[in-house]
Design a protein around this motif. Structure first.
Motif, PDB file in Angstrom:
ATOM      1  N   GLU A  87       0.859  -1.178   0.000  1.00 40.51           N
ATOM      2  CA  GLU A  87       0.000   0.000   0.000  1.00 40.51           C
ATOM      3  C   GLU A  87       0.900   1.235   0.000  1.00 40.51           C
ATOM      4  O   GLU A  87       1.060   1.902   1.023  1.00 40.51           O
ATOM      5  N   GLN A  89       0.809   4.297  -0.893  1.00 36.43           N
ATOM      6  CA  GLN A  89       0.376   5.639  -0.505  1.00 36.43           C
ATOM      7  C   GLN A  89       0.111   5.744   0.994  1.00 36.43           C
ATOM      8  O   GLN A  89      -0.042   6.833   1.527  1.00 36.43           O
ATOM      9  N   GLU A  90       0.051   4.590   1.675  1.00 38.39           N
ATOM     10  CA  GLU A  90      -0.285   4.590   3.094  1.00 38.39           C
ATOM     11  C   GLU A  90       0.827   4.061   3.980  1.00 38.39           C
ATOM     12  O   GLU A  90       1.094   4.594   5.044  1.00 38.39           O
ATOM     13  N   ASN A  91       1.462   2.979   3.556  1.00 40.27           N
ATOM     14  CA  ASN A  91       2.516   2.353   4.352  1.00 40.27           C
ATOM     15  C   ASN A  91       3.856   2.526   3.649  1.00 40.27           C
ATOM     16  O   ASN A  91       4.044   2.039   2.548  1.00 40.27           O
ATOM     17  N   ASP A 139       6.203  12.536   1.263  1.00 41.18           N
ATOM     18  CA  ASP A 139       5.610  11.620   0.289  1.00 41.18           C
ATOM     19  C   ASP A 139       6.262  11.849  -1.077  1.00 41.18           C
ATOM     20  O   ASP A 139       6.347  12.988  -1.559  1.00 41.18           O
TER      21      ASP A 139
END
Length: 158
Positions: A87, A89-91, A139
């Motif tokens: 994942e 974009q999240e992890n 990010d």
């Protein structure tokens, strides 16, 4: 009967088994000689998947062309992790400094479409985003904007 064989092999660790052995077996080349030369030429990429092209002639002679490992492999090696995030974009699995991004961009520059270090770094940033790697704690999906804003000019313009 001359031909070409292309394969991805682990740098410095090729062996006469798959994928090289079955491809080279029916050819006139000495498989052990090919494997030894590949290992010599890919030793710097120890353990990374490296694209290799073997061109051979009917007389058993051969030439080897070693490519640059995929960008993802260079990032994994530089940042010190084995697999990307499921994942991304999240992890996040790792963080890279701008100097590390620049190093990967320079290693990969011959294979990239980029015309300068900034553009090459932006291509590397895109791969970081898909792997779940942050750049300078941020990010990677925002990396292009930060480069365009001149945030890393001091490093990338060197």
């Amino acid at each position: 009967m001359a031909g070409t064989i292309e394969a991805l092999v682990p740098g410095g660790q090729a062996n006469p088994g798959p994928p090289l052995g079955p491809e080279l077996g029916p050819t006139p080349v000495d498989v052990q000689d090919v494997v030894a030369e590949i290992n010599d030429e890919t030793a710097a990429f120890d353990g990374m998947e490296v694209p290799v092209t073997v061109e051979y002639d009917d007389d058993g002679s051969f030439t080897i062309e070693v490519g640059v490992p995929p960008t993802a492999e260079l990032i994994k090696d530089e940042a010190g992790f084995d697999t990307g995030s499921g994942e991304p974009q999240e992890n996040f699995v790792a963080d890279m400094s701008i100097e590390q991004v620049k190093k990967v961009a320079e290693q990969k520059s011959s294979d990239l479409l980029a015309y300068d270090t900034k553009a090459a770094a932006k291509e590397v940033g895109g791969t970081c985003a898909s792997l779940g790697v942050t750049i300078e704690g941020e990010d990677a999906r925002t990396f292009d904007d930060r480069v365009d804003a001149g945030e890393y000019d001091d490093v990338l313009d060197e």
